[in-house]
Design an enzyme around this catalytic site. Structure first.
Site, PDB file in Angstrom:
ATOM      1  N   GLU A  98      55.902 -16.780 -49.250  1.00  0.00           N
ATOM      2  CA  GLU A  98      56.478 -17.663 -50.460  1.00  0.00           C
ATOM      3  C   GLU A  98      57.224 -17.111 -51.281  1.00  0.00           C
ATOM      4  O   GLU A  98      58.141 -17.922 -51.634  1.00  0.00           O
ATOM      5  CB  GLU A  98      55.737 -18.997 -49.997  1.00  0.00           C
ATOM      6  CG  GLU A  98      56.005 -19.502 -48.096  1.00  0.00           C
ATOM      7  CD  GLU A  98      55.639 -20.759 -48.516  1.00  0.00           C
ATOM      8  OE1 GLU A  98      56.563 -21.898 -49.043  1.00  0.00           O
ATOM      9  OE2 GLU A  98      54.704 -21.277 -47.828  1.00  0.00           O
TER      10      GLU A  98
ATOM     11  N   ASN B 126      59.035  -6.603 -44.730  1.00  0.00           N
ATOM     12  CA  ASN B 126      60.739  -6.730 -45.678  1.00  0.00           C
ATOM     13  C   ASN B 126      60.447  -5.430 -45.907  1.00  0.00           C
ATOM     14  O   ASN B 126      59.678  -5.235 -46.680  1.00  0.00           O
ATOM     15  CB  ASN B 126      60.713  -7.448 -46.813  1.00  0.00           C
ATOM     16  CG  ASN B 126      61.784  -7.668 -48.096  1.00  0.00           C
ATOM     17  OD1 ASN B 126      63.319  -7.903 -47.356  1.00  0.00           O
ATOM     18  ND2 ASN B 126      61.609  -7.827 -48.932  1.00  0.00           N
TER      19      ASN B 126
ATOM     20  N   HIS C 121      62.355  -2.562 -49.366  1.00  0.00           N
ATOM     21  CA  HIS C 121      62.303  -2.962 -50.846  1.00  0.00           C
ATOM     22  C   HIS C 121      62.411  -2.350 -51.904  1.00  0.00           C
ATOM     23  O   HIS C 121      61.355  -1.018 -51.208  1.00  0.00           O
ATOM     24  CB  HIS C 121      61.493  -3.733 -51.739  1.00  0.00           C
ATOM     25  CG  HIS C 121      62.336  -4.550 -52.731  1.00  0.00           C
ATOM     26  ND1 HIS C 121      63.476  -5.526 -53.322  1.00  0.00           N
ATOM     27  CD2 HIS C 121      62.262  -4.153 -54.104  1.00  0.00           C
ATOM     28  CE1 HIS C 121      63.326  -5.708 -53.920  1.00  0.00           C
ATOM     29  NE2 HIS C 121      62.791  -4.510 -55.432  1.00  0.00           N
TER      30      HIS C 121
HETATM   31  C1  GRF Z   1      68.176  -2.006 -48.564  1.00  0.00           C
HETATM   32  O1  GRF Z   1      67.661  -0.909 -49.446  1.00  0.00           O
HETATM   33  C2  GRF Z   1      67.337  -3.007 -48.434  1.00  0.00           C
HETATM   34  O2  GRF Z   1      65.415  -2.124 -49.172  1.00  0.00           O
HETATM   35  C3  GRF Z   1      67.093  -3.457 -49.571  1.00  0.00           C
HETATM   36  O3  GRF Z   1      68.624  -3.867 -48.930  1.00  0.00           O
HETATM   37  C4  GRF Z   1      68.980  -2.373 -48.677  1.00  0.00           C
HETATM   38  C5  GRF Z   1      69.881  -3.296 -47.247  1.00  0.00           C
HETATM   39  O4  GRF Z   1      70.389  -1.572 -46.535  1.00  0.00           O
HETATM   40  N1  GRF Z   1      66.532  -4.671 -48.948  1.00  0.00           N
HETATM   41  P1  GRF Z   1      70.786  -2.256 -45.038  1.00  0.00           P
HETATM   42  O5  GRF Z   1      72.025  -3.154 -44.632  1.00  0.00           O
HETATM   43  O6  GRF Z   1      69.882  -1.374 -44.012  1.00  0.00           O
HETATM   44  O7  GRF Z   1      71.880  -0.866 -45.081  1.00  0.00           O
END
Ligand code: GRF
Length: 224
Positions: A162, A124, A126
């Site tokens: 999780e 993921n 973030h």
């Molecule tokens: C990004 O800032 C990511 O870190 C967060 O949601 C945003 C998604 O942007 N989880 P995109 O849809 O990849 O343009």
């Protein structure tokens, strides 16, 4: 129900073939595009085999289509429980023979069965330097960083466990926070780093160069 051990192992036929990544999205899709561009540029030796969107109106779906990637819509609203939605996600991932998963702006909390089926294989991204400003989708972490007055923020790519936003950290990138930053300007500075970091982390993980020990990762200079 199948368990984690049933993850399709790399068969002799698949050996030598690029690893298959599934990408889960809910929105804009700029991180999905960064992955597809990295593959196109030869920087990431992998194939995106499936894009799953939780929303039918996600612009990410058009990006996937532009790159000829198979898509499917799995809306949590269509299922009675998170567990049922999770089974649908697992079935779709297995059908596409997905080996690694990237959450790229995916809003729903992923069902535990999916997490357990892909241990240390779901990444993921973030938009904060975790564990600071964990939880919540963009732009909440950026908004909270500005409100806290931090001078440095950034982004984190981590393995999904999780517990939300708490899995082992793979890579982080820092950016400065300026006095006149807005949520938009800070988010844009962070996003630029996300686009570099997520493909880089996928490259390391799919090459077998990331090992997890005691909840922390170690990056090997060469595959194990
Ligand atoms: C990004 O800032 C990511 O870190 C967060 O949601 C945003 C998604 O942007 N989880 P995109 O849809 O990849 O343009």
């Amino acid at each position: 129900m199948e368990d984690a051990q049933s993850l399709p192992a790399r068969s002799p036929v698949a050996f030598g073939a690029p690893p298959i990544i599934g990408v889960l999205v809910s929105g804009r899709g700029s991180n999905l595009e960064a992955i597809l561009r990295a593959i196109e540029a030869g920087m990431l030796a992998a194939r995106v085999g499936l894009v799953i969107s939780s929303r039918s109106d996600a612009p990410a779906l058009a990006i996937a289509a532009r790159y000829g990637v198979q898509t499917c819509l799995i809306s949590p609203k269509a299922y009675a429980s998170r567990a049922e939605g999770g089974q649908a996600i697992l079935a779709a991932l297995r059908e596409a023979r997905v080996e690694y998963v990237a959450l790229a702006g995916y809003k729903p909390i992923l069902d535990g069965a999916v997490v357990r089926a892909y241990p240390n294989r779901i990444l993921n991204v973030h938009p904060s330097l975790l564990p600071a400003f964990a939880g919540g989708m963009a732009p909440r972490p950026q908004t909270e960083a500005l409100a806290a007055g931090v001078k440095i923020s950034g982004c984190t790519v981590h393995f999904v466990t999780e517990e939300v936003d708490a899995g082992p950290i793979i890579l982080q990138a820092a950016v400065p926070v300026y006095d006149d930053d807005t949520v938009e300007s800070l988010s844009a500075r962070i996003l630029e780093q996300e686009h570099r970091l997520l493909p880089e982390a996928l490259k390391l993980v799919t090459a077998g160069r990331v090992i997890v020990e005691d909840g922390r990762t170690r990056i090997l200079t060469s595959p194990k």
